[in-house]
Write a protein that holds these residues in place. Sequence first.
Motif, PDB file in Angstrom:
ATOM      1  N   LEU A   1      46.370   4.292  44.550  1.00 35.41           N
ATOM      2  CA  LEU A   1      46.507   5.679  44.998  1.00 35.41           C
ATOM      3  C   LEU A   1      46.887   6.593  43.848  1.00 35.41           C
ATOM      4  N   SER A   2      46.192   7.740  43.763  1.00 39.47           N
ATOM      5  CA  SER A   2      46.604   8.850  42.908  1.00 39.47           C
ATOM      6  C   SER A   2      46.824  10.054  43.807  1.00 39.47           C
ATOM      7  N   TRP A   3      47.887  10.817  43.544  1.00 42.70           N
ATOM      8  CA  TRP A   3      48.186  11.933  44.437  1.00 42.70           C
ATOM      9  C   TRP A   3      48.713  13.132  43.645  1.00 42.70           C
ATOM     10  N   VAL A   4      48.453  14.311  44.197  1.00 42.37           N
ATOM     11  CA  VAL A   4      48.952  15.572  43.659  1.00 42.37           C
ATOM     12  C   VAL A   4      49.395  16.431  44.828  1.00 42.37           C
ATOM     13  N   SER A   5      50.555  17.077  44.722  1.00 39.31           N
ATOM     14  CA  SER A   5      51.004  18.003  45.764  1.00 39.31           C
ATOM     15  C   SER A   5      51.779  19.129  45.100  1.00 39.31           C
ATOM     16  N   GLY A   6      51.967  20.221  45.843  1.00 39.87           N
ATOM     17  CA  GLY A   6      52.694  21.307  45.226  1.00 39.87           C
ATOM     18  C   GLY A   6      52.904  22.512  46.119  1.00 39.87           C
ATOM     19  N   LEU A   7      53.607  23.489  45.551  1.00 32.76           N
ATOM     20  CA  LEU A   7      53.928  24.752  46.203  1.00 32.76           C
ATOM     21  C   LEU A   7      53.547  25.878  45.250  1.00 32.76           C
ATOM     22  N   TYR A   8      52.928  26.944  45.788  1.00 28.15           N
ATOM     23  CA  TYR A   8      52.418  28.017  44.933  1.00 28.15           C
ATOM     24  C   TYR A   8      52.724  29.367  45.560  1.00 28.15           C
ATOM     25  N   TYR A   9      53.250  30.292  44.711  1.00 22.92           N
ATOM     26  CA  TYR A   9      53.493  31.674  45.145  1.00 22.92           C
ATOM     27  C   TYR A   9      52.785  32.624  44.188  1.00 22.92           C
ATOM     28  N   LEU A  10      52.192  33.676  44.755  1.00 27.97           N
ATOM     29  CA  LEU A  10      51.555  34.716  43.957  1.00 27.97           C
ATOM     30  C   LEU A  10      51.898  36.072  44.538  1.00 27.97           C
ATOM     31  N   GLY A  11      52.388  36.966  43.693  1.00 27.30           N
ATOM     32  CA  GLY A  11      52.645  38.343  44.086  1.00 27.30           C
ATOM     33  C   GLY A  11      51.866  39.293  43.194  1.00 27.30           C
ATOM     34  N   ILE A  12      51.162  40.252  43.804  1.00 26.28           N
ATOM     35  CA  ILE A  12      50.340  41.205  43.057  1.00 26.28           C
ATOM     36  C   ILE A  12      50.654  42.615  43.537  1.00 26.28           C
ATOM     37  N   ASP A  13      50.917  43.513  42.604  1.00 30.54           N
ATOM     38  CA  ASP A  13      51.069  44.937  42.901  1.00 30.54           C
ATOM     39  C   ASP A  13      50.008  45.699  42.111  1.00 30.54           C
ATOM     40  N   THR A  14      49.158  46.416  42.824  1.00 34.06           N
ATOM     41  CA  THR A  14      48.039  47.130  42.205  1.00 34.06           C
ATOM     42  C   THR A  14      48.127  48.608  42.522  1.00 34.06           C
ATOM     43  N   ASP A  15      48.190  49.421  41.483  1.00 37.33           N
ATOM     44  CA  ASP A  15      48.055  50.871  41.619  1.00 37.33           C
ATOM     45  C   ASP A  15      46.682  51.236  41.078  1.00 37.33           C
ATOM     46  N   TYR A  16      45.882  51.889  41.907  1.00 36.30           N
ATOM     47  CA  TYR A  16      44.485  52.112  41.570  1.00 36.30           C
ATOM     48  C   TYR A  16      44.079  53.528  41.928  1.00 36.30           C
ATOM     49  N   ILE A  17      43.436  54.200  40.970  1.00 41.05           N
ATOM     50  CA  ILE A  17      42.889  55.536  41.214  1.00 41.05           C
ATOM     51  C   ILE A  17      41.447  55.536  40.734  1.00 41.05           C
ATOM     52  N   GLN A  18      40.551  56.027  41.561  1.00 42.54           N
ATOM     53  CA  GLN A  18      39.183  56.229  41.125  1.00 42.54           C
ATOM     54  C   GLN A  18      38.697  57.568  41.669  1.00 42.54           C
ATOM     55  N   GLY A  19      37.821  58.202  40.915  1.00 41.35           N
ATOM     56  CA  GLY A  19      37.368  59.508  41.361  1.00 41.35           C
ATOM     57  C   GLY A  19      36.093  59.949  40.684  1.00 41.35           C
ATOM     58  N   LEU A  20      35.522  61.011  41.217  1.00 42.13           N
ATOM     59  CA  LEU A  20      34.367  61.679  40.628  1.00 42.13           C
ATOM     60  C   LEU A  20      34.780  63.080  40.208  1.00 42.13           C
ATOM     61  N   ALA A  21      34.576  63.374  38.934  1.00 45.58           N
ATOM     62  CA  ALA A  21      34.878  64.704  38.411  1.00 45.58           C
ATOM     63  C   ALA A  21      33.557  65.412  38.130  1.00 45.58           C
ATOM     64  N   ALA A  22      33.414  66.630  38.654  1.00 45.44           N
ATOM     65  CA  ALA A  22      32.182  67.392  38.476  1.00 45.44           C
ATOM     66  C   ALA A  22      32.409  68.547  37.520  1.00 45.44           C
ATOM     67  N   SER A  23      31.516  68.663  36.548  1.00 48.17           N
ATOM     68  CA  SER A  23      31.587  69.787  35.618  1.00 48.17           C
ATOM     69  C   SER A  23      31.328  71.098  36.349  1.00 48.17           C
ATOM     70  N   PRO A  24      31.839  72.223  35.826  1.00 45.71           N
ATOM     71  CA  PRO A  24      31.694  73.511  36.524  1.00 45.71           C
ATOM     72  C   PRO A  24      30.247  73.877  36.843  1.00 45.71           C
ATOM     73  N   SER A  25      29.306  73.434  36.019  1.00 49.22           N
ATOM     74  CA  SER A  25      27.908  73.796  36.246  1.00 49.22           C
ATOM     75  C   SER A  25      27.152  72.786  37.093  1.00 49.22           C
ATOM     76  N   ALA A  26      27.832  71.716  37.538  1.00 42.61           N
ATOM     77  CA  ALA A  26      27.160  70.709  38.358  1.00 42.61           C
ATOM     78  C   ALA A  26      26.801  71.281  39.717  1.00 42.61           C
ATOM     79  N   GLY A  27      25.745  70.734  40.296  1.00 46.38           N
ATOM     80  CA  GLY A  27      25.313  71.241  41.595  1.00 46.38           C
ATOM     81  C   GLY A  27      26.152  70.740  42.743  1.00 46.38           C
ATOM     82  N   PHE A  28      26.851  69.616  42.562  1.00 46.95           N
ATOM     83  CA  PHE A  28      27.634  69.009  43.624  1.00 46.95           C
ATOM     84  C   PHE A  28      29.076  68.905  43.172  1.00 46.95           C
ATOM     85  N   LEU A  29      30.017  69.374  43.983  1.00 43.26           N
ATOM     86  CA  LEU A  29      31.449  69.368  43.664  1.00 43.26           C
ATOM     87  C   LEU A  29      31.756  70.183  42.412  1.00 43.26           C
ATOM     88  N   ALA A  30      30.997  71.204  42.140  1.00 36.23           N
ATOM     89  CA  ALA A  30      31.122  71.954  40.889  1.00 36.23           C
ATOM     90  C   ALA A  30      32.563  72.365  40.614  1.00 36.23           C
TER      91      ALA A  30
END
Length: 783
Positions: free
Chosen positions: A425-454
């Motif tokens: 017999l070969s064996w492996v066992s264990g305990l695992y913890y993972l904590g993740i904190d994610t701060d995320y910003i995404q966006g669309l920036a439109a130039s003043p002369s753009a036709g959408f969201l100017a």
Amino acid sequence: MIKIHTLTLKLSLLPLAVITALSQAQASNPPEEVASSPGVFEQILITAQKREQYLNDVSIAVTAFSGEQMDKLGFDDSIDLIAFTPGVSLAGDIGGQRAIFNIRGVVQNDYADIAEAPVAVYVDGGYLASTQAQTFGIFDLARVEILKGPQGTLFGRNATGGLVNTITAKPSDETEGYAEFTAASFEQFRLEGALSGSLSDSVRGRISILSNQQGEILENIYQDGSEPDTREGSVGGGEDGYNDDTQAIRGQIEFDINDNGSVLFNANWAKTTKSEGPYQVVNTTEIADENGNIIDVIFAADDPLGCDKIQLGQCVDANFNGDPLRPVQGGDFNGNFDPDGSGNKVNKDFAFDDQNKIESKGLMATVNYDFDFMQLVSITDYKKFTRVVGLDSDQTASPELIFQSDGDIDQISQEFRFSGESDSLSWVSGLYYLGIDTDYIQGLAASPSAGFLAGEEVNTLADISTDSLSLFGQIDYYLSDSLILVAGARVIKENKSLDGLVFSNANTNDRVIEVDLNGVLFEEAYLDNDQNLWSAKIQLDYSPNTDTLYYAGINRGVKAGSFNAPLFGGFSRYKPEVLVSYEAGTKHTLNEGKVQINGSLFHYDYADYQSFSWVNNAGVVFNEQANFTGAEVEIFLNAGEGLDIMFGMSYVDAKVENLEVASGVFKDTTPPYTPKLQASGLVRYNWDIQSGNVAVQVSGSYQSHTFHNARNFTAHRIDSHFKADANLAWTDNEDKWSVFAYVDNLTDSDHALIGFDVTGFYGTTQISYAKPRTAGVTVKRNF
């Protein structure tokens, strides 16, 4: 449903240990050495099952490369591994600046930092929660292991498709080190080095560094205010692109704990600065049905009328300028074309040589201790990733919609793993913890002369918290000398939460995200996605002799559910995906180890497959039903003294059943970046001369067409391509000096790699292409 049929055929010049990566012999028998002139042959110990084993003792599909092999084969980043790993293809975003592994068609091409890939990546046992960190530079490594199929029992975290396990070189007792310098095309200069040795009788240390500088590949011919767009461009824009500036350092110190164990401390830092994603524009046209649903996207050059958009055979004004026709047939909504198609020239305003920045920091402590009756491994790992990304989402010449994304990810994990063995017999066992904190910003920036969201920008802000705790174990039980039962399971408790906002405010600087919470609030969300998950495995391995193996098993993997946080709002949850894999295989070693034949059959049955769909700058994950079916065959041949040959081929037939490609429109599709046919070959010949050894190598890889979008519309197709490389190496008799000359992409293929469809905004799709032919020389000194 997804159906995949895979056939991989491989005659390899890689070391027998690599080519037999999918094979297994009895655990007590190490692989035989192959007699040949000095080359890339060597035995490799791996930890694919959380304990040291030779590759051909491991009854899972795993391909591994040692650090020495990667040097000789010319691998210097994670993307290089893909061409020589059957069943693995490339996905990603930011024009390839971030790569995502697709293993056996399992991929989720979500670009957001809040997403975790179904192919997990580990470094020294520490999980990389952020896909932004998965395009790792290869430097001072002991080996890389690529595991195929679900790995949920022992590794757990989101490894439904498989995982990439990277092991760095460790401190040594003897003083050793190396310095390596590369000069290559496009003003690339790469420096890598390491120094290792004892600091006292019980303390060892190692320091490793990497510096890579590469000049711009893309030539930008943009002229501010020129025809056909006469609007003013961005301040400082119009620069050349597709460059790299990467710096990295890793320090390790290891202490002995009496005679029974050790503790290893690892600190690492890396930072990359690049131009905006090296995308180029392809003009495209939407096709709508009677209800306005987009049912296809075609290349604008294939529309003889030059419509903004086509609905029931008629031109439709999609640019809202009162004219349903484009200024120039085949151009974008403003009349622009790419200056030379897939060549190295571009014409775009939003182009800066230092736009994108990715930084990572890490601290890790690994304890190994032998209690005689069992072994203990403790891994405490902290990582922090930050990313600032900006690119012209439509790739038009003048400033329109600029995509911006800022990510800040902190993660900490703790694993306690116990293992032992007896005669049966070969064996492996264990305990695992993972904590993740994610701060995320995404966006669309439109130039003043753009036709959408100017003159405005719309931003999505999301704060994601993840706490995951799991308990796992696996046994290998010898039913007889030739028959082994493998069984394992993992149970997981995971709590996830999201706080999200969507808002708009004025845009005064296209290059940065401007957060003004006093702007217009569109949406606010507070969501939970708590889950109880489990993975399991049962398998039989039969070895009638040391040269033959048969195995068959069932493996259940799971990837946790998460959240959608798309542009323009629409926060939502998606469920975990569950993959049940049925796999059987056989491995044979012939002609005293000079020929290795490996074959396997597998069937993947998915429930709630997480399918990522992209529509006009917004990506959303939907849960679908899917199944994959396939076969793999590998053949290794040592053809003679110093001559090694590899040939590989895979066939894939994939379908996602009843994917909603438009409102109320369903069809079967192929998962993105999943080629139907892949083939690769490599020939290496080495011989001794008076001053040392010379080796010459040629290689090539082919893949059939794929789609860069799950909807599989006409213009989403990425055509088939072939890529060839060659190198010539010399090593002195003392193995101190070596010179390596290479040419990558011999035929100067300009095949497409990664794409995103944004046709509905400005009649364009953004595509990145392979790097052009590149030549270089590497000089290395070992000491």
